[in-house]
Design an enzyme around this catalytic site. Sequence first.
Site, PDB file in Angstrom:
ATOM      1  N   ARG A  60      55.018 -10.942  -4.300  1.00 35.68           N
ATOM      2  CA  ARG A  60      56.076 -11.600  -3.516  1.00 35.68           C
ATOM      3  C   ARG A  60      57.170 -10.576  -3.194  1.00 35.68           C
ATOM      4  O   ARG A  60      57.724 -10.556  -2.108  1.00 35.68           O
ATOM      5  CB  ARG A  60      56.664 -12.806  -4.257  1.00 35.68           C
ATOM      6  N   TYR A 113      63.925 -19.215  22.937  1.00 36.79           N
ATOM      7  CA  TYR A 113      62.736 -20.000  22.588  1.00 36.79           C
ATOM      8  C   TYR A 113      63.188 -21.347  22.006  1.00 36.79           C
ATOM      9  O   TYR A 113      64.108 -21.392  21.182  1.00 36.79           O
ATOM     10  CB  TYR A 113      61.912 -19.191  21.582  1.00 36.79           C
ATOM     11  N   ASP A 186      65.676 -10.921  19.681  1.00 34.50           N
ATOM     12  CA  ASP A 186      64.261 -11.300  19.632  1.00 34.50           C
ATOM     13  C   ASP A 186      63.586 -10.606  20.811  1.00 34.50           C
ATOM     14  O   ASP A 186      63.811 -10.949  21.970  1.00 34.50           O
ATOM     15  CB  ASP A 186      64.134 -12.826  19.738  1.00 34.50           C
ATOM     16  N   LYS A 211      52.248 -12.764  18.508  1.00 36.43           N
ATOM     17  CA  LYS A 211      52.059 -12.495  19.934  1.00 36.43           C
ATOM     18  C   LYS A 211      51.488 -11.087  20.139  1.00 36.43           C
ATOM     19  O   LYS A 211      50.426 -10.791  19.643  1.00 36.43           O
ATOM     20  CB  LYS A 211      53.374 -12.729  20.670  1.00 36.43           C
TER      21      LYS A 211
END
Length: 394
Positions: A60, A113, A186, A211
Site C-alpha cells: 500500500r 469533466y 487535468d 485514456k
Amino acid sequence: MTRHDDRAHENRFKTLAVGSAENATHPNEGGTSDVIPPVHLSSTFEWASGDDGNEHDYSRESNPTRAALEGQLARLEGGEHGLAFASGMAAISTTMLSLVPPGGHLVSSDSIYSGTEKLLTEFIAGHFGVNVEFVDAHNPENVAATVDSDTDLVWTETPTNPLMRLCDIRSIANIADDHGIPFGVDSTFASPYFQAPLELGADIVVHSTTKYLNGHSDSIGGAIVTDDDEVFENLAFSQRIGLGNMLSPFDCYLVARGIKTLPARMEQHEENAMAVARLLEDHDHIARVYYPGLESHPQHDLAVEQMSGYSGMLSFEFDGSLTETEAFVKGLNVFTPGASLGGVESLVEVPSLMIPDEVSHGSDTADIPETLVRLSVGIEGVDDLREDLRTALP
Ligand code: PLP
C-alpha cells in the site's frame, strides 16, 4: 519557438517513453536482466534492519512495479514526483482532499469533466464545506478576479471534455504563483506527449491513465505528477496512509506497457483526427466542429502555443434532430458507441443520449448542445474512418 517546432523535445520524449533511459539509469538489480520492470504482486516484503533494509515493506505504501511506473510518469511530465492511482477520479479527489481543508476555498474552471464537477459540488463543497467557485477560466482575468490569498487550490482541465475548450496554462500559473497557490491541471485529453503543464508553470498535472496513457481500454487508473516537494509529501501521505487508493501492480504494468507506444499512438490519433475534423467541417449536415487543431477553433492560436499536437478527441454539432443523430450513430460500423476515450479503437458518444444524467448535472450544461457528438478517433486506417462517417451521415 512553440512546442510544435521542438524536435529535440519530441525525440527525447520518444526515448523516455520506451524506457531506455530508465534502464540506463536504473540497472536491473535483481540479477535477471529484465528489459521491462517485472510485475511484483507481493503485498509485503521481508523486513531487514539497517543498511540491509528493503526499499519496500508493504505494497500500500510502496511497491516496485508501482515505483517504476511512477518514475516513468514523472520523467514524461518533466516533474520530480509521480503517483499512480486506482482511477483518474482517485487522483483528482486525492488532490482536492489533500490540498483544500474543510471550509477552504477552491477556484475551478467551469468547463470540466462532469465527474469532477460532481466531486466538487457534491463532495468537496457538500460534505466538506469547501467554498468552490466556478469561473470561466478561458479568460484568465476571471481567475485573477476570483482568487485571493486565502485560496487553497486553482483547478482547470485543458482541453476540456467534451467541448474541447482550452485554458491558458501559463497565464493561470502566473496568477496562482503571485498568490502562492498550488495550480492543478487535468491534462488527460492532451496526454503528456502533446502538453507539458509543469513546464508552463502548473504545480500539479493529473491524468486519467484509463485514456491515452494506457491506451488500450483495458485498465482504469490515474496519475499525478508534481515538482513541488511539499505538495508531493501531502499527496503521498494521503494516498499511502489515509485513502489507500493506489493502482494495482498488474494495472501499473499495463499502463507502463501502454506508455512505451504513447508517442506512436498519439501521432496516429492526431493524424486521423485532423483528417476526420476536416471531413466533418466540410459536411452539410454538421453545424460546427470543435477541434483545437482546426484554424476555425476560437482558441487555435493558444493550442499552437501551448500544445505540440492536438490529440485525437473532437466533437461536432449534428445539424438535425436528436432522432437523426441517433440514426447516424447506429449507422456507424468502425466507430463503436461507448463511453471513455483514448484507446486505439474509435469510439462515438452522444452525451445527451448516452449519459443524460451527467449532461444535466454538468456545470456548463447550457453549453452542451443536444446533438453534440464526441469522437475519440482511434488509430485504424483513416480511409475506413472517413468512409464510415460518410456512409452514416445523411
Ligand atoms: N478527467 C477527464 C478529462 C476525464 O475525461 C475522465 C473520465 O472520463 C476523468 C478525469 C476520470 O477518469 P477515470 O474514469 O479514470 O476515473
